[in-house]
Design a protein around this motif. Sequence first.
Motif, PDB file in Angstrom:
ATOM      1  N   HIS A 188       0.818  -1.215   0.000  1.00 40.10           N
ATOM      2  CA  HIS A 188       0.000   0.000   0.000  1.00 40.10           C
ATOM      3  C   HIS A 188       0.852   1.266   0.000  1.00 40.10           C
ATOM      4  N   ALA A 189       2.109   1.150  -0.347  1.00 43.49           N
ATOM      5  CA  ALA A 189       3.032   2.282  -0.269  1.00 43.49           C
ATOM      6  C   ALA A 189       2.558   3.484  -1.086  1.00 43.49           C
ATOM      7  N   GLN A 190       2.060   3.261  -2.278  1.00 46.14           N
ATOM      8  CA  GLN A 190       1.600   4.387  -3.098  1.00 46.14           C
ATOM      9  C   GLN A 190       0.369   5.039  -2.489  1.00 46.14           C
ATOM     10  N   TRP A 191      -0.566   4.230  -1.999  1.00 42.65           N
ATOM     11  CA  TRP A 191      -1.748   4.783  -1.335  1.00 42.65           C
ATOM     12  C   TRP A 191      -1.331   5.603  -0.117  1.00 42.65           C
ATOM     13  N   GLN A 192      -0.390   5.068   0.670  1.00 41.56           N
ATOM     14  CA  GLN A 192       0.085   5.768   1.863  1.00 41.56           C
ATOM     15  C   GLN A 192       0.679   7.128   1.495  1.00 41.56           C
TER      16      GLN A 192
END
Length: 173
Positions: A125-129
């Motif tokens: 979920h790095a991009q969402w974060q």
Amino acid sequence: MAEEAFDYEDVTVYTLESDDEEEMLLAQNECTFIWANKEGWPLGVIMSYVWQDGCFWITLSSQRARVPAMRRDNRCAVCITSKGTDIGANRTVTYKGTCEILDDDETKAWFYPALARAIRPGEQHAQWQKNFAAFLDSPRRVIFKITPTQRIGYDGRKMGEATAKFVADHGDQ
């Protein structure tokens, strides 16, 4: 446990141990934040939080009624339950505390990414974060730092175990 003490009147004997409490605070990401309005009425809302350095950190727009309320009287309460976490239900803790309102860049720089990770953990979920942290960085946003001053912890697992033992020792009376 003495038979006369087993009446569910005094649940303080089922306190939440500090290790279990810490596990719950890190596993959960939602709390009930409670304050008093200008008429003195208690109000509460569910909010996402980060538990760090012995404090709860939450964010909101300064347009919310909680902000002037905290400026008027910084006393508040926070309630946490283990419900919905991987550690299971039946643990809860309530804190009485004081709230500090922050809007400095240094706090925002660590807190927004930390909140995004708390809400949606994991490298996948790095991009969402990253996107969520950027979204939070808005002109009127403030951060509440709630420092606990008193706690009431409860571990329902202990009560369940005591109940099962009582039934085993005394039958289903």
